[in-house]
Scaffold this motif. Structure first.
Motif, PDB file in Angstrom:
ATOM      1  N   ALA A 133       0.587  -0.804  -0.133  1.00 31.77           N
ATOM      2  CA  ALA A 133       0.175   0.247  -0.067  1.00 31.77           C
ATOM      3  C   ALA A 133       1.155   1.134  -0.105  1.00 31.77           C
ATOM      4  N   HIS A 134       0.250   2.367  -0.521  1.00 29.18           N
ATOM      5  CA  HIS A 134       0.875   3.227  -0.621  1.00 29.18           C
ATOM      6  C   HIS A 134       0.056   4.677   0.272  1.00 29.18           C
ATOM      7  N   THR A 135       0.363   5.791   0.961  1.00 30.70           N
ATOM      8  CA  THR A 135      -0.583   6.305   1.817  1.00 30.70           C
ATOM      9  C   THR A 135       0.505   7.899   1.391  1.00 30.70           C
ATOM     10  N   GLY A 136      -0.007   8.974   2.037  1.00 34.23           N
ATOM     11  CA  GLY A 136       0.503  10.495   2.083  1.00 34.23           C
ATOM     12  C   GLY A 136       0.088  11.323   1.514  1.00 34.23           C
ATOM     13  N   TRP A 137      -0.637  11.815   0.356  1.00 35.45           N
ATOM     14  CA  TRP A 137      -1.910  12.428  -0.769  1.00 35.45           C
ATOM     15  C   TRP A 137      -2.755  13.129  -0.055  1.00 35.45           C
ATOM     16  N   ALA A 138      -2.689  12.954   1.182  1.00 36.89           N
ATOM     17  CA  ALA A 138      -3.399  14.296   2.432  1.00 36.89           C
ATOM     18  C   ALA A 138      -3.920  14.422   3.476  1.00 36.89           C
ATOM     19  N   PRO A 139      -4.082  15.096   3.894  1.00 32.36           N
ATOM     20  CA  PRO A 139      -3.781  15.611   5.968  1.00 32.36           C
ATOM     21  C   PRO A 139      -5.104  14.132   5.942  1.00 32.36           C
ATOM     22  N   GLY A 140      -4.643  13.130   7.064  1.00 33.83           N
ATOM     23  CA  GLY A 140      -5.830  12.584   7.799  1.00 33.83           C
ATOM     24  C   GLY A 140      -5.032  11.214   7.466  1.00 33.83           C
ATOM     25  N   SER A 141      -6.006  10.193   7.353  1.00 38.80           N
ATOM     26  CA  SER A 141      -5.170   8.699   7.323  1.00 38.80           C
ATOM     27  C   SER A 141      -5.641   8.455   5.668  1.00 38.80           C
ATOM     28  N   ALA A 142      -5.049   8.273   4.752  1.00 33.62           N
ATOM     29  CA  ALA A 142      -5.417   8.542   3.365  1.00 33.62           C
ATOM     30  C   ALA A 142      -4.121   6.922   2.882  1.00 33.62           C
ATOM     31  N   PHE A 143      -4.610   6.015   2.213  1.00 34.81           N
ATOM     32  CA  PHE A 143      -3.915   4.920   1.689  1.00 34.81           C
ATOM     33  C   PHE A 143      -4.343   4.114   0.110  1.00 34.81           C
TER      34      PHE A 143
ATOM     35  N   SER B 157      -4.807   0.551  -1.512  1.00 33.75           N
ATOM     36  CA  SER B 157      -3.553  -0.891  -1.798  1.00 33.75           C
ATOM     37  C   SER B 157      -4.656  -1.376  -2.139  1.00 33.75           C
ATOM     38  N   VAL B 158      -2.953  -2.461  -2.867  1.00 32.97           N
ATOM     39  CA  VAL B 158      -3.637  -4.244  -3.210  1.00 32.97           C
ATOM     40  C   VAL B 158      -3.337  -4.876  -2.892  1.00 32.97           C
ATOM     41  N   GLY B 159      -3.999  -5.938  -3.651  1.00 32.83           N
ATOM     42  CA  GLY B 159      -3.463  -7.288  -2.980  1.00 32.83           C
ATOM     43  C   GLY B 159      -4.802  -8.763  -3.752  1.00 32.83           C
ATOM     44  N   THR B 160      -5.148  -9.435  -3.021  1.00 31.70           N
ATOM     45  CA  THR B 160      -5.296 -10.436  -3.330  1.00 31.70           C
ATOM     46  C   THR B 160      -7.364 -10.720  -2.445  1.00 31.70           C
ATOM     47  N   PHE B 161      -8.177 -11.493  -2.968  1.00 30.00           N
ATOM     48  CA  PHE B 161      -9.004 -11.983  -2.679  1.00 30.00           C
ATOM     49  C   PHE B 161      -9.922 -13.363  -2.901  1.00 30.00           C
ATOM     50  N   GLU B 162     -10.332 -14.696  -2.676  1.00 27.17           N
ATOM     51  CA  GLU B 162     -10.396 -15.824  -2.960  1.00 27.17           C
ATOM     52  C   GLU B 162     -11.911 -15.756  -3.245  1.00 27.17           C
ATOM     53  N   ARG B 163     -12.367 -15.806  -4.404  1.00 29.31           N
ATOM     54  CA  ARG B 163     -14.363 -16.258  -4.626  1.00 29.31           C
ATOM     55  C   ARG B 163     -14.402 -17.628  -5.095  1.00 29.31           C
ATOM     56  N   ASP B 164     -15.281 -18.304  -5.095  1.00 30.33           N
ATOM     57  CA  ASP B 164     -15.441 -19.527  -6.301  1.00 30.33           C
ATOM     58  C   ASP B 164     -14.348 -20.160  -6.254  1.00 30.33           C
ATOM     59  N   GLY B 165     -13.087 -20.690  -5.493  1.00 29.96           N
ATOM     60  CA  GLY B 165     -11.986 -21.256  -6.185  1.00 29.96           C
ATOM     61  C   GLY B 165     -11.318 -20.671  -6.537  1.00 29.96           C
ATOM     62  N   LYS B 166     -11.895 -19.207  -6.692  1.00 34.54           N
ATOM     63  CA  LYS B 166     -10.289 -18.726  -7.466  1.00 34.54           C
ATOM     64  C   LYS B 166      -9.999 -17.398  -6.951  1.00 34.54           C
ATOM     65  N   THR B 167      -8.437 -17.315  -7.143  1.00 36.22           N
ATOM     66  CA  THR B 167      -7.236 -15.780  -6.538  1.00 36.22           C
ATOM     67  C   THR B 167      -8.012 -14.847  -7.058  1.00 36.22           C
ATOM     68  N   GLY B 168      -8.683 -13.649  -6.694  1.00 34.99           N
ATOM     69  CA  GLY B 168      -8.366 -13.024  -7.676  1.00 34.99           C
ATOM     70  C   GLY B 168      -7.824 -11.731  -6.971  1.00 34.99           C
ATOM     71  N   PHE B 169      -7.747 -10.646  -7.732  1.00 33.29           N
ATOM     72  CA  PHE B 169      -7.442  -8.938  -7.693  1.00 33.29           C
ATOM     73  C   PHE B 169      -8.102  -8.634  -7.251  1.00 33.29           C
ATOM     74  N   CYS B 170      -7.208  -7.649  -5.834  1.00 31.94           N
ATOM     75  CA  CYS B 170      -7.925  -5.886  -5.906  1.00 31.94           C
ATOM     76  C   CYS B 170      -7.605  -5.576  -4.933  1.00 31.94           C
ATOM     77  N   ASP B 171      -8.514  -3.668  -5.204  1.00 34.80           N
ATOM     78  CA  ASP B 171      -7.757  -2.899  -4.918  1.00 34.80           C
ATOM     79  C   ASP B 171      -8.952  -2.350  -4.075  1.00 34.80           C
ATOM     80  N   PHE B 172      -8.238  -1.516  -2.658  1.00 27.59           N
ATOM     81  CA  PHE B 172      -8.809  -0.710  -2.034  1.00 27.59           C
ATOM     82  C   PHE B 172      -8.747   0.688  -1.110  1.00 27.59           C
ATOM     83  N   GLY B 173      -9.104   1.293  -1.115  1.00 28.39           N
ATOM     84  CA  GLY B 173      -8.428   2.499  -0.964  1.00 28.39           C
ATOM     85  C   GLY B 173      -9.495   3.108  -0.124  1.00 28.39           C
ATOM     86  N   CYS B 174      -8.833   4.502   1.034  1.00 28.25           N
ATOM     87  CA  CYS B 174      -9.787   5.038   1.756  1.00 28.25           C
ATOM     88  C   CYS B 174      -8.922   6.744   1.928  1.00 28.25           C
ATOM     89  N   TYR B 175     -10.004   7.233   2.188  1.00 31.63           N
ATOM     90  CA  TYR B 175      -9.344   8.795   3.143  1.00 31.63           C
ATOM     91  C   TYR B 175     -10.282   9.193   4.071  1.00 31.63           C
TER      92      TYR B 175
END
Length: 338
Positions: A275-285, A287-305
Motif C-alpha cells: 500500500a501507499h499513503t501520503g497524498w492528503a491530510p489525515g489517513s489516506a491510503f 492498497s493492492v492485493g488478492t481475494f478468494e471467491r468460488d475457488g479462484k484467486t482474484g485481484f483487488c484494490d481498496f482505497g480510503c481517505y
C-alpha cells in the motif's frame, strides 16, 4: 483534433484525448492498478494533464516483494507539475515528462514510464466486460456531476508487460483495473469528509467497482456495479471494514461489503500485498492485493481517505509501518507475521 464528449454507451472515443473545456482546471487522466502474485510485482499508476494550464502530473507506486519499491506521489491528482506543450497531446494519447498513455484500439491501452529507478511498458490487453461509467443515480447526483463532469470509464481486465525496479527486471501477466476521467474537476479534497473506493476481479465471471464519497457540505454519494459474465447490477450500499496495523494508518487487509440494488449482499475479504499513503491530510491510503471467491484467486484494490479530526498533518514514513509515504526508492515492506 480531439474527441468531443462521447455518447452514453462506450465506444473507442472514450479512450482517446478529448477536447478541453474552457476551465483552467479541466483535466484528463488515466489510472491503472494491477498485481501479479506469481511474480510478486504490482502497482498503482496515474498520469494526467491540465492542458489549459500547460501542465501535467504523473503518479506511481510500484513494488517487487522481497525487493524494492518506488513511489512518485501524485497528491490526489494534483501532483508535482510538469510543463507540457501541444506536442505532448495527440489524437490517441498524451505524455507527461517520462510518462505516456496511448490508446491502442478495442479497449486496449498502453502505459509507459521512465524514472531514474524504474521503467515499464504495460498493456491493458483484454477487457473482462464492456468499459462503462459510474451509475447516474439520484443519490449524490450533484456530487457525481462535480467528480465526473464530462465522462468516466471503469474496466477490469488483463495486464501484461515488463517492469524494471532498481535495476531488476520483471515480466507480469496478471489482472488489473483501469479508469479514465475527463472534464472540469475542481480540487475536492478540502471539502471531503471521507472517500472509499474498491475494485476487484476474478476474470469475466466476477467483477466489482464501487465508490463512496462524502463531502462536508452535500449529500453522500454511493455508486458502483458488479459485473458477472457481462451482466451488470448496480451497487446501492457499501462499507469497507479495514484491518489497521499498530501505527493506526497502515492497512493490512479489508472486508468489502456491497449491497446491490436488488438486495443481494456481497462480501469480499481483501488480503494486502502492498500500500501507499501520503497524498492528503489525515489517513489516506491505497492498497493492492488478492481475494478468494468460488475457488479462484482474484485481484483487488481498496482505497480510503478519512480525516475525522480535520487536521492538516500528512503521514510521513516515520509515522507508518507497512505503507510507503516517502517518495523515491526504498525496500519493500514485509507483512507482519500473524
Amino acid at each position: 483534433m480531439f474527441n468531443d464528449t462521447p455518447k452514453s454507451g462506450y465506444d473507442g472515443s472514450w479512450d482517446n484525448p478529448h477536447t478541453p473545456g474552457p476551465e483552467n482546471e479541466w483535466q484528463e487522466s488515466d489510472w491503472l492498478t494491477f498485481y501479479d502474485p506469481a511474480a510478486g510485482v504490482g502497482g498503482i499508476y496515474r498520469a494526467g494533464q491540465e492542458p489549459n494550464r500547460g501542465k501535467g502530473q504523473p503518479g506511481l507506486f510500484v513494488f517487487a516483494e522481497g525487493g524494492s519499491r518506488y513511489f512518485l506521489e501524485d497528491k490526489g491528482g494534483r501532483g508535482v507539475d510538469h510543463d507540457i506543450s501541444s506536442e505532448d497531446r495527440w489524437d490517441t494519447g498524451y505524455r507527461v515528462g517520462g510518462h505516456e498513455v496511448e490508446a491502442l484500439g478495442d479497449g486496449r491501452m498502453r502505459y509507459r514510464w521512465s524514472e531514474e529507478d524504474t521503467e515499464a511498458e504495460l498493456e491493458f490487453c483484454e477487457s473482462f466486460y464492456t468499459p462503462r461509467g459510474w451509475a447516474a443515480t439520484e443519490k449524490g447526483a450533484e456530487e457525481m456531476a462535480t467528480l465526473n463532469p464530462d465522462g468516466h470509464l471503469e474496466c477490469s481486465g488483463k495486464v501484461r508487460g515488463k517492469i524494471s525496479i532498481a535495476g531488476n527486471d520483471y515480466e507480469i501477466d496478471c489482472m488489473g483495473h483501469r479508469d479514465r476521467s475527463w472534464g472540469y474537476r475542481p480540487a475536492y479534497v478540502p471539502r471531503t469528509r471521507r472517500i472509499m473506493a474498491v475494485w476487484g476481479t476474478t476474470g469475466r465471471d466476477f467483477n466489482y467497482a464501487a465508490m463512496l464519497y462524502e463531502p462536508t457540505d452535500a449529500e453522500k454519494l454511493i455508486t458502483g456495479f458488479v459485473m458477472r459474465d457481462g451482466i451488470g447490477e448496480e451497487v446501492d450500499g457499501m462499507r469497507i471494514i479495514t484491518e489497521i496495523d499498530e501505527d493506526f494508518v497502515s492497512p493490512l487487509g479489508a472486508t468489502v461489503i456491497l449491497t446491490l440494488a436488488g438486495g443481494e449482499v456481497i462480501k469480499v475479504k481483501c488480503d494486502l500485498a502492498q500500500a501507499h499513503t501520503g497524498w492528503a491530510p489525515g489517513s489516506a491510503f491505497n492498497s493492492v492485493g488478492t481475494f478468494e471467491r468460488d475457488g479462484k484467486t482474484g485481484f483487488c484494490d481498496f482505497g480510503c481517505y478519512v480525516n475525522p479530526g480535520r487536521g492538516d498533518h500528512r503521514a510521513t514514513q516515520d509515522d507508518i509501518t507497512m505503507a510507503v509515504a516517502k517518495p523515491g526508492l526504498s525496500k519493500t515492506a514485509r507483512l507482519p507475521e500473524t
